[in-house]
Design an enzyme around this catalytic site. Structure first.
Site, PDB file in Angstrom:
ATOM      1  N   LYS A  56      11.824   1.385  -1.557  1.00 23.58           N
ATOM      2  CA  LYS A  56      11.221   0.048  -1.516  1.00 23.58           C
ATOM      3  C   LYS A  56      12.234  -1.023  -1.928  1.00 23.58           C
ATOM      4  CE  LYS A  56       6.574   1.811  -2.209  1.00 23.58           C
ATOM      5  NZ  LYS A  56       5.596   2.316  -3.172  1.00 23.58           N
ATOM      6  N   GLN A 100       3.426   1.708  -8.986  1.00 28.36           N
ATOM      7  CA  GLN A 100       3.725   2.958  -8.273  1.00 28.36           C
ATOM      8  C   GLN A 100       2.865   4.100  -8.827  1.00 28.36           C
ATOM      9  OE1 GLN A 100       5.908   3.401  -5.598  1.00 28.36           O
ATOM     10  NE2 GLN A 100       5.011   5.431  -5.540  1.00 28.36           N
ATOM     11  N   ASP A 123      -0.228  -4.099  -2.469  1.00 24.90           N
ATOM     12  CA  ASP A 123      -0.723  -2.836  -1.924  1.00 24.90           C
ATOM     13  C   ASP A 123      -2.102  -2.967  -1.270  1.00 24.90           C
ATOM     14  OD1 ASP A 123       0.608  -0.509  -1.646  1.00 24.90           O
ATOM     15  OD2 ASP A 123       0.232   0.263  -3.649  1.00 24.90           O
TER      16      ASP A 123
END
Length: 289
Positions: A56, A100, A123
Site C-alpha cells: 500500500k 490494517q 476502506d
C-alpha cells in the site's frame, strides 16, 4: 468446450488506473497546495499484514499520495489507538485512514473502525458508509467489492438482469458486493457455509463471486458454462518442497475451459483492492474543495 475463459486482468487495469490517479493527484496538488494523505495503522508483526502495508505504501508513492503510516508494537492498547485515530480525524493533511486487519486479540477492531470519521474511512467499512451503500447514496465503497465492479465494467460485462451468486457473507466482501450487484440491477443470491447444496445455487449463476477463503471450493461442476467467475479468495499453500504460492477459492485450471471470463489469483482482484484504496483517498480529498 473448445474455448477457454478470457482472463480479467486486474493487474493491468490497476496499473492503468494508478497512472491516471497520478495525473489527477498532480493536478489537484497544483490547485490546492498539498497532496492527498493516507494513514495506514498497523499493530504487531503479522508477516502477511506487513507485506500488504508495504504494498500500500509503495502504491501511495506511485500515485503521489503522502503516506502517514504508523507501525505500533503488538502490546499497544485500545486507548492509544483510539487517541491516534482521533488525532488523524482532526489532521487536515490526512484524507484517508485505514486500520490494517487482523489486529492482535486484545484489541476490538469493530470499535476502532467505528472511531474513524466516515469521510476518512478509506476502506469503506464504517456503518455510515455501509448505510450509504445500502441506500444507494454516494459515499466511500469497500475496496475489494468496488474493485470487482470496476473490473467487470472494464471488460464491458453488463450485470443488469443477470443472475449473480455471491459465495461468502463477510462484511468485507460478501455483503457489500451483493449490494453493489443489486444496485447494478443483477438478481443476487448470497450463499454461505450453511447453504445446502451449494452447487445447485452456483450452477445457476451468470456471475459467480467466490469470497470465502477456502482453496478449490468452486470446482468445475459448480460453474455454469459461459459464466463470469470472479475469485476473491486468497489462500497461501505450500507444496512438498516448502515453496509457498497464492491460490484462490476457484479450481482455476478446471474452471478455465468452462467459464467465459475468469479472474486469476494472483493478478486479478487483489491488485484492484489496493488501487480502489488509493481511489477512495483521492475521492475523500477532492470532496473537501
Amino acid at each position: 468446450m473448445s474455448s477457454i475463459a478470457q482472463l480479467l486482468d486486474g493487474k493491468a487495469l490497476a496499473q492503468r488506473m494508478q497512472a491516471e490517479l497520478a495525473e489527477q493527484v498532480k493536478a489537484l496538488q497544483k490547485q490546492h497546495g498539498r497532496a492527498p494523505g493516507l494513514a495506514v495503522l498497523m499493530v504487531g508483526d503479522n508477516p502477511a499484514s506487513a507485506a500488504y502495508v508495504r504494498n500500500k505504501e509503495r502504491a501511495c508513492q506511485t500515485v503521489g499520495i503522502v503516506s502517514f503510516g504508523t507501525h505500533f508494537p503488538a502490546e499497544t492498547t485500545q486507548a492509544e489507538l483510539e487517541q491516534t485515530i482521533w488525532n488523524l480525524n482532526h489532521d487536515d493533511r490526512v484524507d484517508g485512514i485505514l486500520v490494517q486487519l487482523p489486529l492482535p486479540d486484545h484489541l476490538d477492531s469493530v470499535a476502532l473502525l467505528n472511531q474513524i470519521h466516515p469521510d476518512k474511512d478509506a476502506d469503506g467499512l464504517h456503518p455510515t458508509n455501509l448505510g450509504r451503500l445500502v441506500r444507494g447514496e454516494p459515499g466511500l465503497r469497500s475496496c475489494t467489492p468496488a474493485g470487482v465492479m470496476r473490473l467487470l465494467a472494464e471488460y464491458k460485462i453488463d450485470v443488469s438482469g443477470r443472475q449473480a451468486v455471491v459465495v461468502g457473507r463477510s462484511i468485507l466482501v460478501g455483503k457489500p458486493i451483493a449490494m453493489l450487484l443489486l444496485e447494478a440491477d443483477a438478481t443476487v443470491t448470497i450463499a454461505h457455509s450453511r447453504s445446502p447444496d451449494l452447487s445447485a445455487l452456483t450452477c445457476r449463476a451468470d456471475i459467480l463471486i467466490a469470497a470465502v477463503g477456502r482453496q478449490n471450493l468452486i470446482t468445475a461442476e459448480m460453474v455454469k458454462p459461459g459464466s463470469v467467475v470472479v475469485d476473491v479468495g486468497i489462500n497461501r499453500v505450500t507444496d512438498g518442497t516448502g515453496k509457498s504460492r497464492l491460490v484462490g477459492d476457484v479450481d482455476f485450471s478446471a474452471v478455465q475451459p468452462i467459464a467465459a471470463y475468469l479472474t486469476p489469483v494472483p493478478g486479478g482482484v487483489g491488485a484492484m483492492t489496493v488501487t480502489m484504496l488509493l481511489h477512495n483517498t483521492v475521492w475523500s480529498y477532492s470532496q473537501k474543495f
